[in-house]
Write a protein that holds these residues in place. Sequence first.
Motif, mmCIF file in Angstrom:
data_model
loop_
_atom_site.group_PDB
_atom_site.id
_atom_site.type_symbol
_atom_site.label_atom_id
_atom_site.label_comp_id
_atom_site.label_asym_id
_atom_site.label_seq_id
_atom_site.Cartn_x
_atom_site.Cartn_y
_atom_site.Cartn_z
ATOM 1 N N CYS A 1 98.194 26.573 63.964
ATOM 2 C CA CYS A 1 96.686 26.610 63.678
ATOM 3 C C CYS A 1 96.271 27.874 64.784
ATOM 4 O O CYS A 1 95.083 28.165 64.613
ATOM 5 C CB CYS A 1 96.043 25.574 64.189
ATOM 6 N N ASP A 2 97.054 28.369 65.685
ATOM 7 C CA ASP A 2 96.679 29.441 66.358
ATOM 8 C C ASP A 2 97.046 30.685 65.778
ATOM 9 O O ASP A 2 96.876 32.003 66.425
ATOM 10 C CB ASP A 2 97.156 29.457 67.935
ATOM 11 N N SER A 3 97.734 30.710 64.894
ATOM 12 C CA SER A 3 98.100 31.740 64.170
ATOM 13 C C SER A 3 97.405 32.391 63.277
ATOM 14 O O SER A 3 97.637 33.514 62.671
ATOM 15 C CB SER A 3 99.640 32.055 63.654
ATOM 16 N N LEU A 4 96.274 31.662 62.674
ATOM 17 C CA LEU A 4 95.362 32.041 61.778
ATOM 18 C C LEU A 4 94.681 33.092 61.950
ATOM 19 O O LEU A 4 94.156 33.414 63.138
ATOM 20 C CB LEU A 4 94.465 30.823 61.416
ATOM 21 N N PRO A 5 94.556 34.331 61.017
ATOM 22 C CA PRO A 5 93.645 35.236 61.221
ATOM 23 C C PRO A 5 92.197 34.903 61.168
ATOM 24 O O PRO A 5 91.898 35.125 60.037
ATOM 25 C CB PRO A 5 94.205 36.343 59.947
ATOM 26 N N ALA A 6 91.602 34.880 62.345
ATOM 27 C CA ALA A 6 90.229 34.632 62.381
ATOM 28 C C ALA A 6 89.338 35.944 61.929
ATOM 29 O O ALA A 6 89.474 36.849 62.148
ATOM 30 C CB ALA A 6 89.944 33.946 63.632
ATOM 31 N N GLY A 7 88.415 35.502 61.243
ATOM 32 C CA GLY A 7 87.520 36.586 60.855
ATOM 33 C C GLY A 7 86.870 37.160 62.011
ATOM 34 O O GLY A 7 86.835 36.435 63.233
ATOM 35 N N PRO A 8 86.454 38.420 62.108
ATOM 36 C CA PRO A 8 86.020 39.080 63.327
ATOM 37 C C PRO A 8 84.952 38.422 64.281
ATOM 38 O O PRO A 8 84.918 38.449 65.144
ATOM 39 C CB PRO A 8 85.594 40.464 62.734
ATOM 40 N N ASP A 9 83.980 37.683 63.330
ATOM 41 C CA ASP A 9 82.967 36.858 63.904
ATOM 42 C C ASP A 9 83.595 35.503 64.653
ATOM 43 O O ASP A 9 83.170 35.367 65.808
ATOM 44 C CB ASP A 9 81.815 36.628 63.006
ATOM 45 N N LEU A 10 84.155 34.996 63.715
ATOM 46 C CA LEU A 10 84.849 33.702 64.308
ATOM 47 C C LEU A 10 85.530 33.757 65.343
ATOM 48 O O LEU A 10 85.505 33.177 66.402
ATOM 49 C CB LEU A 10 85.411 32.950 63.000
ATOM 50 N N ALA A 11 86.267 35.014 65.611
ATOM 51 C CA ALA A 11 86.958 35.334 66.440
ATOM 52 C C ALA A 11 86.739 35.148 67.834
ATOM 53 O O ALA A 11 87.309 34.705 68.932
ATOM 54 C CB ALA A 11 87.733 36.851 66.553
ATOM 55 N N SER A 12 85.397 35.475 67.998
ATOM 56 C CA SER A 12 84.605 35.157 69.436
ATOM 57 C C SER A 12 84.231 33.999 69.607
ATOM 58 O O SER A 12 83.788 33.687 70.818
ATOM 59 C CB SER A 12 83.539 36.456 69.602
#
Length: 326
Positions: A238-249
Amino acid sequence: MLSEFDLITEYFTRPARTRAESAPAVALGIGDDCALLTPTPGMQMAISSDMLVEGRHFLPGADACQLGHKCLAVNLSDLAAMGARPLAFTLALAMPEAQRPWLAEFSKGLFALADRHGCTLIGGDTTKGPLTICITVFGELSPGTALRRDAARAGDDIWVSGTVGDARLALAFYRQEFAFDTPLADACANRMHAPTPRVELGMALAGTARAAIDISDGLAGDLRHILQRSGVGASVDCDSLPAGPDLASWPRALRRRFGLAGGDDYELCFTAEPAARERIVQLAQQAATTVTRIGRIEAEPGLRIVDADGAAVDLALTSFDHFRTA
Ligand code: ADP
Ligand code: MG
């Protein structure tokens, strides 16, 4: 007063020269009792319908141009998940009243996306009623190359295209699920209102990847459909998921939850044998889409969510279900 036939002519019938020219396939378009399609000899047709209901799939008063885009995008996403080339679509539309400005905006958003993918509107139905939009798309692919849900095998890599979770973050903003310090970024809102169907990627993967599904109800829930249909299990980091640029923060717990169970991402989740890794990356580059490896198909049934160290993570995820979720 705009009649049913006036509105079809004015907003949905286009002269051949402005229409998306997927052309050879469309032998007869709007205006008769049926449209006629001539598929390329030897090809299989891929057909799918998706319905959008006001208050259920989109907020009342949603922007008409974005709605025109979204209702076709979710259908094209199904063709992408199968690896099919879009050819044509039909549009069944119920609306409470025929308003020119709404129809102009709706058809603008619809045709902009249709033209981008060479997908021609060939017919439909129009009636008065609560705002409901049902599109059926027709695509084609070579026999034996479809990316079916039942094709995953133990040992396959699991991949996801683009990024996940920003559409869910936008929904959290509209619902005020928690405090946001800044206004919602346009790019994040667009992930919810105007998703990008991964049509080129799906077509590129056909024949190379094994199983695929498009993510509409959340990555974990949609991946489970592949697992069940293929009679296999999986573990996903679950930590390898490519988070969207907004979710990433946002904090890790939210990244994990929205990435795995967000919904409305319209990315592709697919499996492929490890020997195809380099080829997959090349195909994705040609399709101008990023792809990330997030886990592995295993023989043991069930979906195991793990962290980067391989330790089990219990997230109690629920994916969206129209008849279970309020
Ligand atoms: P029928 O009575 O045979 O169902 P209609 O009178 O409803 O046909 O429709 C006339 C023509 O307009 C048909 O070719 C139909 O496919 C097309 N049409 C109707 N509604 C739409 C729409 N919303 N978008 C595109 N074409 C439509
Ligand atoms: Mg009719």
